[in-house]
Design a protein around this motif. Sequence first.
Motif, PDB file in Angstrom:
ATOM      1  N   TYR A 454      -9.407 -36.797  51.924  1.00  0.00           N
ATOM      2  CA  TYR A 454      -9.655 -35.420  52.393  1.00  0.00           C
ATOM      3  C   TYR A 454      -8.631 -34.885  53.112  1.00  0.00           C
ATOM      4  O   TYR A 454      -8.257 -33.618  52.925  1.00  0.00           O
ATOM      5  N   TYR A 455      -8.228 -35.673  54.202  1.00  0.00           N
ATOM      6  CA  TYR A 455      -7.211 -35.098  55.178  1.00  0.00           C
ATOM      7  C   TYR A 455      -5.965 -34.873  54.670  1.00  0.00           C
ATOM      8  O   TYR A 455      -5.136 -33.867  54.941  1.00  0.00           O
ATOM      9  N   SER A 456      -5.557 -35.630  53.445  1.00  0.00           N
ATOM     10  CA  SER A 456      -4.125 -35.224  52.982  1.00  0.00           C
ATOM     11  C   SER A 456      -4.285 -34.281  51.902  1.00  0.00           C
ATOM     12  O   SER A 456      -3.059 -33.960  51.299  1.00  0.00           O
ATOM     13  N   ARG A 457      -5.166 -33.688  51.525  1.00  0.00           N
ATOM     14  CA  ARG A 457      -5.236 -32.777  50.471  1.00  0.00           C
ATOM     15  C   ARG A 457      -4.375 -31.527  50.514  1.00  0.00           C
ATOM     16  O   ARG A 457      -3.822 -30.900  49.547  1.00  0.00           O
ATOM     17  N   GLY A 458      -3.716 -31.241  51.721  1.00  0.00           N
ATOM     18  CA  GLY A 458      -2.873 -30.196  51.844  1.00  0.00           C
ATOM     19  C   GLY A 458      -1.794 -30.370  51.182  1.00  0.00           C
ATOM     20  O   GLY A 458      -0.882 -29.314  51.019  1.00  0.00           O
ATOM     21  N   GLN A 459      -1.207 -31.579  51.070  1.00  0.00           N
ATOM     22  CA  GLN A 459       0.083 -31.891  50.407  1.00  0.00           C
ATOM     23  C   GLN A 459      -0.113 -32.011  48.964  1.00  0.00           C
ATOM     24  O   GLN A 459       1.000 -32.323  48.293  1.00  0.00           O
ATOM     25  N   GLN A 460      -1.219 -31.497  48.572  1.00  0.00           N
ATOM     26  CA  GLN A 460      -1.273 -31.636  46.976  1.00  0.00           C
ATOM     27  C   GLN A 460      -1.860 -30.227  46.271  1.00  0.00           C
ATOM     28  O   GLN A 460      -2.396 -29.379  47.221  1.00  0.00           O
ATOM     29  N   GLU A 461      -1.501 -29.950  45.139  1.00  0.00           N
ATOM     30  CA  GLU A 461      -1.901 -28.559  44.765  1.00  0.00           C
ATOM     31  C   GLU A 461      -3.390 -28.586  44.762  1.00  0.00           C
ATOM     32  O   GLU A 461      -3.903 -29.315  44.681  1.00  0.00           O
ATOM     33  N   ASP A 462      -3.830 -27.358  45.097  1.00  0.00           N
ATOM     34  CA  ASP A 462      -5.212 -26.968  45.160  1.00  0.00           C
ATOM     35  C   ASP A 462      -5.843 -26.094  43.902  1.00  0.00           C
ATOM     36  O   ASP A 462      -7.198 -25.785  43.943  1.00  0.00           O
ATOM     37  N   LYS A 463      -5.012 -25.957  42.925  1.00  0.00           N
ATOM     38  CA  LYS A 463      -5.566 -25.453  41.633  1.00  0.00           C
ATOM     39  C   LYS A 463      -4.744 -26.034  40.481  1.00  0.00           C
ATOM     40  O   LYS A 463      -4.031 -26.748  40.669  1.00  0.00           O
ATOM     41  N   ALA A 464      -5.508 -25.670  39.459  1.00  0.00           N
ATOM     42  CA  ALA A 464      -4.897 -26.503  37.909  1.00  0.00           C
ATOM     43  C   ALA A 464      -3.455 -26.164  37.843  1.00  0.00           C
ATOM     44  O   ALA A 464      -2.862 -25.288  38.271  1.00  0.00           O
ATOM     45  N   PHE A 465      -2.739 -27.225  37.362  1.00  0.00           N
ATOM     46  CA  PHE A 465      -1.358 -27.158  37.128  1.00  0.00           C
ATOM     47  C   PHE A 465      -1.253 -26.226  35.837  1.00  0.00           C
ATOM     48  O   PHE A 465      -2.134 -26.053  35.159  1.00  0.00           O
ATOM     49  N   GLU A 466      -0.158 -25.366  35.960  1.00  0.00           N
ATOM     50  CA  GLU A 466       0.171 -24.678  34.931  1.00  0.00           C
ATOM     51  C   GLU A 466       0.645 -25.297  33.396  1.00  0.00           C
ATOM     52  O   GLU A 466       0.367 -24.934  32.261  1.00  0.00           O
ATOM     53  N   ARG A 467       1.048 -26.597  33.676  1.00  0.00           N
ATOM     54  CA  ARG A 467       1.187 -27.583  32.525  1.00  0.00           C
ATOM     55  C   ARG A 467       0.891 -28.856  33.143  1.00  0.00           C
ATOM     56  O   ARG A 467       0.610 -28.985  34.110  1.00  0.00           O
ATOM     57  N   MET A 468       1.045 -29.838  31.956  1.00  0.00           N
ATOM     58  CA  MET A 468       0.663 -30.941  32.169  1.00  0.00           C
ATOM     59  C   MET A 468       1.748 -31.646  33.367  1.00  0.00           C
ATOM     60  O   MET A 468       2.793 -31.079  33.641  1.00  0.00           O
ATOM     61  N   VAL A 469       1.122 -32.518  34.059  1.00  0.00           N
ATOM     62  CA  VAL A 469       2.100 -33.062  35.201  1.00  0.00           C
ATOM     63  C   VAL A 469       3.498 -33.301  34.958  1.00  0.00           C
ATOM     64  O   VAL A 469       3.957 -33.803  33.886  1.00  0.00           O
ATOM     65  N   GLU A 470       4.209 -32.680  35.748  1.00  0.00           N
ATOM     66  CA  GLU A 470       5.842 -32.805  35.660  1.00  0.00           C
ATOM     67  C   GLU A 470       6.168 -33.657  36.827  1.00  0.00           C
ATOM     68  O   GLU A 470       5.628 -33.738  37.848  1.00  0.00           O
ATOM     69  N   GLU A 471       7.265 -34.426  36.589  1.00  0.00           N
ATOM     70  CA  GLU A 471       7.880 -35.309  37.708  1.00  0.00           C
ATOM     71  C   GLU A 471       8.492 -34.538  38.899  1.00  0.00           C
ATOM     72  O   GLU A 471       9.130 -33.554  38.431  1.00  0.00           O
ATOM     73  N   LYS A 472       7.892 -34.954  40.008  1.00  0.00           N
ATOM     74  CA  LYS A 472       8.288 -34.240  41.247  1.00  0.00           C
ATOM     75  C   LYS A 472       9.790 -34.713  41.612  1.00  0.00           C
ATOM     76  O   LYS A 472       9.878 -35.829  41.583  1.00  0.00           O
ATOM     77  N   PRO A 473      10.789 -33.924  42.350  1.00  0.00           N
ATOM     78  CA  PRO A 473      11.773 -34.553  42.633  1.00  0.00           C
ATOM     79  C   PRO A 473      11.574 -35.373  44.192  1.00  0.00           C
ATOM     80  O   PRO A 473      10.575 -34.868  44.779  1.00  0.00           O
ATOM     81  N   THR A 474      12.244 -36.096  44.492  1.00  0.00           N
ATOM     82  CA  THR A 474      12.171 -37.389  45.318  1.00  0.00           C
ATOM     83  C   THR A 474      12.757 -36.186  46.804  1.00  0.00           C
ATOM     84  O   THR A 474      13.628 -35.632  46.630  1.00  0.00           O
ATOM     85  N   PRO A 475      11.664 -36.162  47.594  1.00  0.00           N
ATOM     86  CA  PRO A 475      12.025 -35.336  49.153  1.00  0.00           C
ATOM     87  C   PRO A 475      13.393 -35.776  49.450  1.00  0.00           C
ATOM     88  O   PRO A 475      13.644 -37.095  49.712  1.00  0.00           O
ATOM     89  N   PHE A 476      14.248 -35.070  50.025  1.00  0.00           N
ATOM     90  CA  PHE A 476      15.426 -35.214  50.587  1.00  0.00           C
ATOM     91  C   PHE A 476      15.825 -36.310  51.342  1.00  0.00           C
ATOM     92  O   PHE A 476      16.607 -37.346  51.236  1.00  0.00           O
TER      93      PHE A 476
END
Length: 493
Positions: A454-476
């Motif tokens: 629950y604490y970590s929720r802020g780093q995840q989307e809080d609404k439905a994805f516009e499309r199926m999950v896409e691969e996120k780039p690795t943070p620099f």
Amino acid sequence: MPTINIDLTELPNLTNDTFYPLYGNKDRYLVLMGGGGSGKSVFTAQKIILRLLTEQKHRILVLRKVAKTLRESVFMELKNAIYRWGLEKLFKIPKGTSSELHISCINGNEILFAGLDDVEKLKSISGVTSVWMEEASECTPEDFRQLDIRLRGRTVNYKQMMITFNPIDINHWLKREFFDNPKPNATTIHSTYKNNKFLDDDAIRVLEAFRETDPYFYQVYALGEWGVLGKTIFNAQKVSERISYLRVHDPVVQRGYFIYQKDVADKIIDDTIKWIEDDNGYIKVFEKPQSYTPYVLGGDTAGDGSDNFIGQVINNITGNQAAVYKNQFDEDLYAEQMYCLGRRYNDALISIETNFSSHPGKVLTRLGYRNQYIREREDTFTGSITKAYGFKTDRLTRPSAIADLVKIVREEVHLINDIDTLNEMLTFVRNEKGKPVAQEGAHDDLVMALAIAYYSRGQQEDKAFERMVEEKPTPFPFRSDDDMNTTDSYLSW
């Protein structure tokens, strides 16, 4: 020896539907936990009477912790069962308050009574074929072990120890003995007054009134849930009521685990990941992955007295607890199952506590999992702020995470679907220094993993994805050489 034929369908008020199948139960341990008015003691007395009538060569021992409590409790219950069914001509029952407690049947079978405080009388009893241990919460583990040893030897019928009690304390040895690590030769049943179709309206009103006047008494003696003797951090009444609801409305839709194959680089091949349904699986699913839905997966590693690795999945839109993973794997195998669980839940944000080990996070990174929780930390050498994967429980994050979970329990306890997690909340108390911790002998790993999620929720989307999950780039800060040497990278080595 006389032959006695009994037709169960002809006996009045035989028992509640909850207990009826138990007349034929032959497990060594028959454990009946529940609240007042549930009928567990009535059933046990009736089963004993039926066994005396239909089986041979019985010496059934009936016990309570204190001998002087026998006459007005178990002895009366057995006597009432005999008279209720009109079978008094088949039994010899002593009369008068000073008479020796003993019931015999015309076929030679008998019931013996003893208190666990009457050591000399217990020593003189031999040839016991079954045992009823009433109000077992009053007894010690040593009492149970001694009785278990006495129930031995060859008998013409099955040997059974019937154990009945109100669950007064969630840290009680009975919970550890029969519920935390279920025995293969034991049947455990939970019952409340709601299961008793013979209970009158006045008795029901008395029990339900405790909801407002005495929450502890209502929790234990009405709901039949484990009592909490200390002051829990979470709202014990809401937690107990949620547990009672979940016992009736089982939220588990699947149980199982993952299997997979690896490539030559020891990485999981995503196309080979398979979910295996197994009733004994260590992953419980309450909500199957929903398309376009973001999830968070909180993790707590074994350490500081905990034996289990934990994963808690929540739907980041609704906050609903979607799945729970609990097992005693090695760290690398735990991380691999978490990888698969995260992938199944739409590449969930994985947030694993790093206080005792950062290895699971390193394994996830090696496997190429790109959606991990990122925290800031101070470099001990330069003093500069850097970023790292994983959740660090410290004097700032721990109180905040726990407070968030306390609020959820208070306002939205319906979001929590796992009984084991809820049970841990009942043993999560403030210690003498005021710090929220698990009571001695209890665990808090399920609670902490859920709090982290629950604490970590802020780093995840809080609404439905516009499309199926896409691969996120690795943070620099965490890019590897392979990440940098791509055609669209803005920095090359």
